[in-house]
Design an enzyme around this catalytic site. Structure first.
Site, short mmCIF file in Angstrom:
data_model
loop_
_atom_site.label_atom_id
_atom_site.label_comp_id
_atom_site.label_asym_id
_atom_site.label_seq_id
_atom_site.Cartn_x
_atom_site.Cartn_y
_atom_site.Cartn_z
N HIS A 291 65.29 45.13 61.03
CA HIS A 291 65.63 46.47 61.53
C HIS A 291 64.37 47.33 61.66
CE1 HIS A 291 69.73 45.31 61.45
NE2 HIS A 291 69.86 45.33 60.14
N ARG B 18 66.80 40.91 56.12
CA ARG B 18 67.31 41.48 57.38
C ARG B 18 66.75 42.88 57.63
NH1 ARG B 18 71.68 39.31 59.90
NH2 ARG B 18 72.36 41.38 60.55
N ASP C 259 70.22 43.83 69.97
CA ASP C 259 70.75 42.79 69.09
C ASP C 259 69.69 41.75 68.75
OD1 ASP C 259 72.66 41.53 67.61
OD2 ASP C 259 73.68 40.60 69.31
N GLU D 228 81.86 49.30 64.15
CA GLU D 228 82.22 48.06 63.45
C GLU D 228 81.14 47.64 62.45
OE1 GLU D 228 82.62 48.31 66.96
OE2 GLU D 228 84.72 48.81 66.55
N LEU E 16 62.95 62.63 79.73
CA LEU E 16 63.80 61.47 79.42
C LEU E 16 64.90 61.91 78.47
CD1 LEU E 16 64.39 58.34 79.33
CD2 LEU E 16 62.92 58.26 77.33
C1 FPP Z 1 71.73 44.50 65.80
O1 FPP Z 1 71.02 43.38 65.30
C2 FPP Z 1 71.03 45.73 65.48
C3 FPP Z 1 71.53 46.74 64.70
C4 FPP Z 1 72.88 46.71 64.12
C5 FPP Z 1 70.70 47.90 64.35
C6 FPP Z 1 69.86 48.50 65.44
C7 FPP Z 1 68.86 49.37 64.81
C8 FPP Z 1 67.56 49.41 65.16
C9 FPP Z 1 66.99 48.66 66.29
C10 FPP Z 1 66.67 50.26 64.33
C11 FPP Z 1 66.07 51.37 65.09
C12 FPP Z 1 66.99 52.41 65.50
C13 FPP Z 1 66.73 53.73 65.36
C14 FPP Z 1 67.64 54.72 66.03
C15 FPP Z 1 65.59 54.23 64.57
P1 FPP Z 1 71.73 42.45 64.22
O2 FPP Z 1 71.41 42.96 62.87
O3 FPP Z 1 73.18 42.35 64.55
O4 FPP Z 1 71.00 41.10 64.49
P2 FPP Z 1 71.64 39.63 64.37
O5 FPP Z 1 72.66 39.53 65.45
O6 FPP Z 1 70.47 38.74 64.60
O7 FPP Z 1 72.20 39.50 62.99
#
Ligand code: FPP
Length: 228
Positions: A19, A15, A2, A49, A113
């Site tokens: 990612h 944003r 997160d 969600e 792993l």
């Molecule tokens: C939450 O941060 C994160 C996500 C919803 C996406 C997670 C995806 C990755 C880390 C990309 C890599 C993954 C793979 C499998 C290649 P948020 O967007 O909710 O952050 P915020 O709370 O600051 O808005």
């Protein structure tokens, strides 16, 4: 994982850049897990969600998954990583579903792993699906209701064949499970850090492992002192 969005906003970036940086943090974490001899790592990449986010962000995330699969699977395979996806894939594009299946097939024989990636996953839906699978067996006469116990239900979950996690790490400062592996986390040690996921590095991972090493795990029993 997160904190991608907040990390990007703080840098004055979209944003999606968060990612992208998040996928680098994931690579670092996989490397660190390999270095520590960790056998199973499960990451929450997309919750059931997350569809409620703006369409453009969902599309960017799913595109990122496809790109990451194309880019990383060979290296993961070379390092002995077995890749598995948990969650409902039916909502994903054919390209993404194919990519996931190929990655799973290609790495199926690896044992160093086990990397589980939760996509369109929700812990409550996982338990409901397991209950449905057992109910189907009962309806077909292959199982009697009185045979349904904890082990049966556990085996029917997405991670049924794998051990329960020892340690749960949530980055980004929130202190909740957000529907992740609800059943499996019953006795897992929980670790929360304010570090935003894209900033998460081996130093932070080591700090979480050190904290875990100091925990006394009782699994409902008595502690060392009371047992003495
Ligand atoms: C939450 O941060 C994160 C996500 C919803 C996406 C997670 C995806 C990755 C880390 C990309 C890599 C993954 C793979 C499998 C290649 P948020 O967007 O909710 O952050 P915020 O709370 O600051 O808005």
């Amino acid at each position: 994982m997160d904190g991608n969005g907040r990390w990007a906003i703080r840098q004055g970036k979209p944003r999606s850049a968060g990612h992208e940086a998040g996928s680098d943090a994931l690579k670092r974490t996989i490397r660190a897990a390999l270095g520590h001899g960790i056998r199973v790592l499960t990451v929450y990449a997309f919750s059931s969600e997350n569809w409620s986010r703006p369409k453009s962000e969902v599309r960017q995330l799913l595109d990122l998954f496809i790109k990451a699969l194309n880019r990383e699977v060979r290296e993961l395979a070379e390092h002995g990583v077995r890749l598995c996806f948990i969650g409902d894939r039916s909502a994903f594009s054919r390209t993404l579903r194919e990519g996931m299946l190929q990655a799973e097939r290609r790495t199926a024989g690896n044992t160093r792993l086990h990397l589980n990636v939760a996509v369109n996953y929700g812990g409550q839906s996982d338990v409901a699906a397991a209950a449905r699978a057992l109910a189907t067996k009962v309806a077909e006469g292959r199982l009697r209701p009185e045979q349904i116990d904890r082990e049966q239900l556990e085996a029917a979950l997405s991670l049924g064949q794998q051990p329960a996690p020892d340690l749960f790490i949530r980055t980004g400062g929130e202190r909740r499970l957000s529907n992740f592996l609800l059943w499996q986390l019953a006795y897992t040690e929980l670790y929360f850090t304010g570090v935003l996921w894209p900033d998460f590095s081996e130093v932070h991972f080591d700090a979480a492992l050190s904290d875990f090493a100091r925990r006394e795990r009782r699994f409902g029993g008595l502690g060392r002192v009371q047992n003495a």
